[in-house]
Design a protein around this motif. Structure first.
Motif, PDB file in Angstrom:
ATOM      1  N   UNK A  21      10.266   3.385   3.693  1.00  0.00           N
ATOM      2  CA  UNK A  21       9.061   3.175   4.497  1.00  0.00           C
ATOM      3  C   UNK A  21       7.918   2.545   3.700  1.00  0.00           C
ATOM      4  N   UNK A  22       7.929   2.731   2.380  1.00  0.00           N
ATOM      5  CA  UNK A  22       6.821   2.207   1.579  1.00  0.00           C
ATOM      6  C   UNK A  22       6.854   0.678   1.510  1.00  0.00           C
ATOM      7  N   UNK A  23       8.056   0.108   1.455  1.00  0.00           N
ATOM      8  CA  UNK A  23       8.180  -1.358   1.358  1.00  0.00           C
ATOM      9  C   UNK A  23       9.628  -1.695   1.678  1.00  0.00           C
ATOM     10  N   UNK A  24       9.871  -2.232   2.853  1.00  0.00           N
ATOM     11  CA  UNK A  24      11.258  -2.229   3.316  1.00  0.00           C
ATOM     12  C   UNK A  24      11.933  -3.593   3.319  1.00  0.00           C
ATOM     13  N   UNK A  25      11.319  -4.594   2.714  1.00  0.00           N
ATOM     14  CA  UNK A  25      11.957  -5.914   2.666  1.00  0.00           C
ATOM     15  C   UNK A  25      13.308  -5.801   1.945  1.00  0.00           C
ATOM     16  N   UNK A  26      14.334  -6.436   2.509  1.00  0.00           N
ATOM     17  CA  UNK A  26      15.671  -6.257   1.924  1.00  0.00           C
ATOM     18  C   UNK A  26      15.771  -6.846   0.513  1.00  0.00           C
ATOM     19  N   UNK A  47      -0.727   6.966  -7.344  1.00  0.00           N
ATOM     20  CA  UNK A  47      -1.000   5.809  -8.205  1.00  0.00           C
ATOM     21  C   UNK A  47      -2.509   5.634  -8.353  1.00  0.00           C
ATOM     22  N   UNK A  48      -2.894   4.741  -9.251  1.00  0.00           N
ATOM     23  CA  UNK A  48      -4.307   4.445  -9.433  1.00  0.00           C
ATOM     24  C   UNK A  48      -4.708   3.302  -8.517  1.00  0.00           C
ATOM     25  N   UNK A  49      -5.576   3.614  -7.558  1.00  0.00           N
ATOM     26  CA  UNK A  49      -6.206   2.568  -6.754  1.00  0.00           C
ATOM     27  C   UNK A  49      -7.575   2.254  -7.355  1.00  0.00           C
ATOM     28  N   UNK A  50      -8.259   3.353  -7.751  1.00  0.00           N
ATOM     29  CA  UNK A  50      -9.637   3.220  -8.205  1.00  0.00           C
ATOM     30  C   UNK A  50      -9.992   4.372  -9.128  1.00  0.00           C
ATOM     31  N   UNK A  51      -9.398   4.392 -10.284  1.00  0.00           N
ATOM     32  CA  UNK A  51      -9.781   5.413 -11.247  1.00  0.00           C
ATOM     33  C   UNK A  51      -9.072   6.754 -11.097  1.00  0.00           C
ATOM     34  N   UNK A  52      -8.225   6.931 -10.074  1.00  0.00           N
ATOM     35  CA  UNK A  52      -7.467   8.181 -10.014  1.00  0.00           C
ATOM     36  C   UNK A  52      -6.588   8.262 -11.268  1.00  0.00           C
ATOM     37  N   UNK A  53      -6.300   9.486 -11.694  1.00  0.00           N
ATOM     38  CA  UNK A  53      -5.451   9.624 -12.884  1.00  0.00           C
ATOM     39  C   UNK A  53      -4.220  10.448 -12.551  1.00  0.00           C
ATOM     40  N   UNK A  58       5.498   5.039  -3.116  1.00  0.00           N
ATOM     41  CA  UNK A  58       4.263   4.420  -3.600  1.00  0.00           C
ATOM     42  C   UNK A  58       4.251   4.173  -5.115  1.00  0.00           C
ATOM     43  N   UNK A  59       4.745   5.160  -5.887  1.00  0.00           N
ATOM     44  CA  UNK A  59       4.618   5.030  -7.345  1.00  0.00           C
ATOM     45  C   UNK A  59       5.431   3.836  -7.866  1.00  0.00           C
ATOM     46  N   UNK A  60       6.423   3.422  -7.098  1.00  0.00           N
ATOM     47  CA  UNK A  60       7.247   2.294  -7.540  1.00  0.00           C
ATOM     48  C   UNK A  60       6.678   0.957  -7.062  1.00  0.00           C
ATOM     49  N   UNK A  61       6.286   0.905  -5.791  1.00  0.00           N
ATOM     50  CA  UNK A  61       5.884  -0.407  -5.247  1.00  0.00           C
ATOM     51  C   UNK A  61       4.374  -0.617  -5.103  1.00  0.00           C
ATOM     52  N   UNK A  62       3.612   0.479  -5.114  1.00  0.00           N
ATOM     53  CA  UNK A  62       2.172   0.359  -4.797  1.00  0.00           C
ATOM     54  C   UNK A  62       1.464  -0.696  -5.625  1.00  0.00           C
ATOM     55  N   UNK A  63       1.628  -0.610  -6.934  1.00  0.00           N
ATOM     56  CA  UNK A  63       0.941  -1.570  -7.800  1.00  0.00           C
ATOM     57  C   UNK A  63       1.822  -2.755  -8.186  1.00  0.00           C
ATOM     58  N   UNK A  64       2.893  -2.942  -7.421  1.00  0.00           N
ATOM     59  CA  UNK A  64       3.772  -4.098  -7.648  1.00  0.00           C
ATOM     60  C   UNK A  64       3.558  -5.156  -6.572  1.00  0.00           C
ATOM     61  N   UNK A  65       2.575  -4.934  -5.697  1.00  0.00           N
ATOM     62  CA  UNK A  65       2.331  -5.894  -4.623  1.00  0.00           C
ATOM     63  C   UNK A  65       0.851  -6.041  -4.332  1.00  0.00           C
ATOM     64  N   UNK A  66       0.453  -7.237  -3.939  1.00  0.00           N
ATOM     65  CA  UNK A  66      -0.941  -7.496  -3.561  1.00  0.00           C
ATOM     66  C   UNK A  66      -0.937  -8.316  -2.267  1.00  0.00           C
ATOM     67  N   UNK A  67      -2.099  -8.369  -1.629  1.00  0.00           N
ATOM     68  CA  UNK A  67      -2.237  -9.162  -0.402  1.00  0.00           C
ATOM     69  C   UNK A  67      -3.242 -10.275  -0.691  1.00  0.00           C
ATOM     70  N   UNK A  80       2.572  -0.778  -1.395  1.00  0.00           N
ATOM     71  CA  UNK A  80       3.130   0.363  -0.659  1.00  0.00           C
ATOM     72  C   UNK A  80       2.384   0.535   0.648  1.00  0.00           C
ATOM     73  N   UNK A  81       3.111   0.694   1.747  1.00  0.00           N
ATOM     74  CA  UNK A  81       2.526   0.932   3.061  1.00  0.00           C
ATOM     75  C   UNK A  81       1.564  -0.195   3.440  1.00  0.00           C
ATOM     76  N   UNK A  82       1.855  -1.382   2.955  1.00  0.00           N
ATOM     77  CA  UNK A  82       1.056  -2.558   3.297  1.00  0.00           C
ATOM     78  C   UNK A  82       1.766  -3.286   4.419  1.00  0.00           C
ATOM     79  N   UNK A  83       2.707  -4.156   4.034  1.00  0.00           N
ATOM     80  CA  UNK A  83       3.430  -4.908   5.067  1.00  0.00           C
ATOM     81  C   UNK A  83       4.120  -3.971   6.060  1.00  0.00           C
ATOM     82  N   UNK A  84       4.679  -2.874   5.560  1.00  0.00           N
ATOM     83  CA  UNK A  84       5.476  -2.012   6.459  1.00  0.00           C
ATOM     84  C   UNK A  84       4.644  -1.393   7.582  1.00  0.00           C
ATOM     85  N   UNK A  85       3.352  -1.269   7.386  1.00  0.00           N
ATOM     86  CA  UNK A  85       2.508  -0.706   8.446  1.00  0.00           C
ATOM     87  C   UNK A  85       1.801  -1.792   9.245  1.00  0.00           C
TER      88      UNK A  85
END
Ligand code: LLP
Length: 421
Positions: free
Chosen positions: A60-65, A242-248, A276-285, A374-379
């Motif tokens: 669900x986080x990123x489902x492109x084949x 993951x870190x979006x904005x300073x989260x640790x 999320x931990x795998x794809x979140x910071x591996x993709x941008x829009x 993560x949860x970008x394109x898929x949503x």
């Protein structure tokens, strides 16, 4: 670490300038880095390298084949929540024997599809689902491998919409009631008890809630063993933040160490469902500035940057008030100003960022919305009849469109005007 870095003031994805991709693909588009996807998958998976485990990426986080296929090649499995995700995972080359099926509302057709494929296990979430699964499996004359998803009633300390392990959430079976179901399942002819599962929420930045729920699961597995029910798969869900904005958030290695310490001598195959931990910071829009404008009202002047991406393309800011860093793709050292970055959709809730300090941008400039893998394109959706955007995968100096931008024709695909009498 990710492979989206500025080189000479220009944002690059690996060795490819993002602006070059925008020129050929048009905007908006999601952009993923193969090196980052693989790096993050390995960082998680190898943290458990010394114990028996399976990393089932949460589709669900990123489902492109194309993305799923990268994980398949690294030995990954899939955590799915629908027949559609099952279809994608299989198409991407993930073996059925590494697929687990979660979710509270599996239909009969979906259960049948999972059984036909021969998946590793169904994470069953209610007594009625167990009965339905037994009936479908009997009808097909097969045996269904089952884990029960227990709800440990642990507070994950995350956003209310993505917290799943509290008694008040719809997920799982209260741990104190699950024993009865395990007994029933063990007596069913077409059910094999395989494991236990538990997922308490997403974007967790603390390790303690994971450990709190593992302690409860471990105690419960002990009770089941005493009753002669053996559990050989323990699925601890996803959820590392993951870190979006300073989260640790904890590094996967820290998370793994804590889990392994708590596990002690419990013998089972561990399953994880990270998304999320795998794809979140591996993709941008990537989006292009269409207009800048300001609304002067009283002393509160408000500046807006209107871009060509909207809440239908990335819904997280509108839905969860989520923060995504935004960077101009060409950093020209312009003075900063405070702006709202908004889309073209006819809703005030259509924004990517509010009250954000951003270098001054102009019509035609490109902006990168970070941490959107993560949860970008898929949503994303077609709201306002907007074709869904392209997805692009970079590999070093080359890039591939891994999902074409939808066309106007595709918007009305399957629609029919009735022939009125
Ligand atoms: N396993 C199950 C059963 C899940 O429900 C989820 C996420 C995961 C694994 C993966 O969790 P992760 O590792 O990605 O945290 N749309 C929201 C997130 C919803 C999460 C739903 N479940 C967002 O954009 O923040």
């Amino acid at each position: 670490m990710n492979h989206f870095q500025f080189q000479n003031g220009t944002l690059h994805c690996e060795e490819t300038p993002v602006s070059e991709i925008a020129r050929t693909v048009g905007t908006p588009f999601y952009l993923y880095s193969r090196a980052t996807l693989e790096r993050h998958f390995k960082a998680f998976d190898q943290s458990f390298g010394d114990i028996d485990h399976l990393t089932c990426f949460a589709v669900k986080a990123c489902s492109n084949i194309a993305v799923l296929n990268l994980f398949a090649k690294l030995g990954g499995g899939a955590d799915i929540v629908s027949g559609g995700e099952l279809f994608r995972a299989l198409k991407a080359g993930i073996p059925a024997s590494k697929i687990i099926y979660s979710g509270v509302g599996k239909t009969e057709a979906e259960l049948r599809a999972g059984l036909t494929a021969g998946i590793l296990m169904f994470n069953v979430e209610s007594a009625q689902e167990l009965e339905r699964l037994q009936r479908v499996a009997a009808d097909m004359n097969v045996t269904a491998p089952v884990a029960f998803r227990v709800n440990p009633d642990v507070d994950p300390k995350t956003h209310a919409y993505i917290s799943t392990g509290l008694a008040k959430n719809k997920f799982g079976i209260p741990i104190q009631e699950a024993g009865e179901l395990y007994q029933q399942a063990a007596a069913m002819e077409h059910i094999t008890v395989k494991g236990i599962s538990c997922h308490i929420g997403s974007q967790l930045t603390l390790i303690s809630p994971f450990i709190e729920s593992l302690v409860k699961v471990k105690a419960f597995v002990g009770q089941l063993n005493d009753q002669g029910i053996s559990i050989d798969h323990i699925d601890l869900g996803g959820g590392v933040g993951i870190t979006y904005d300073g989260e640790q958030p904890p590094h996967p290695q820290e998370y793994a160490r804590a889990i392994k310490d708590e596990l002690g001598d419990l013998k089972a195959t561990l399953i994880f469902e990270p998304g999320r931990v795998i794809v979140g910071n591996a993709g941008i829009l990537i989006t292009e500035v269409q207009y800048t404008k300001s609304n002067r009202g009283g002393e509160n002047e408000k500046k807006f940057v209107v871009v060509d991406a909207a809440m239908n393309d990335l819904t997280r800011p509108s839905l969860y008030d989520a923060y995504h860093r935004i960077e101009p793709v060409m950093d020209q050292g312009a003075a900063h100003e405070r702006v709202d970055i908004v889309g073209p959709i006819c809703e005030t809730g259509d924004f990517l960022a509010r009250d954000r300090e951003l270098p001054r941008v102009e019509q035609g400039d490109l902006l990168a919305v970070m941490s959107a893998g993560a949860y970008g394109f898929t949503m994303s959706s077609n709201y306002n009849s907007r074709p869904r955007v392209a997805e692009v995968l970079v590999d070093g100096t080359s890039h591939t469109v891994i999902r074409e931008r939808e066309t106007l024709e595709s918007l009305i695909n399957g629609e029919h005007i009735p022939e009125y009498k």
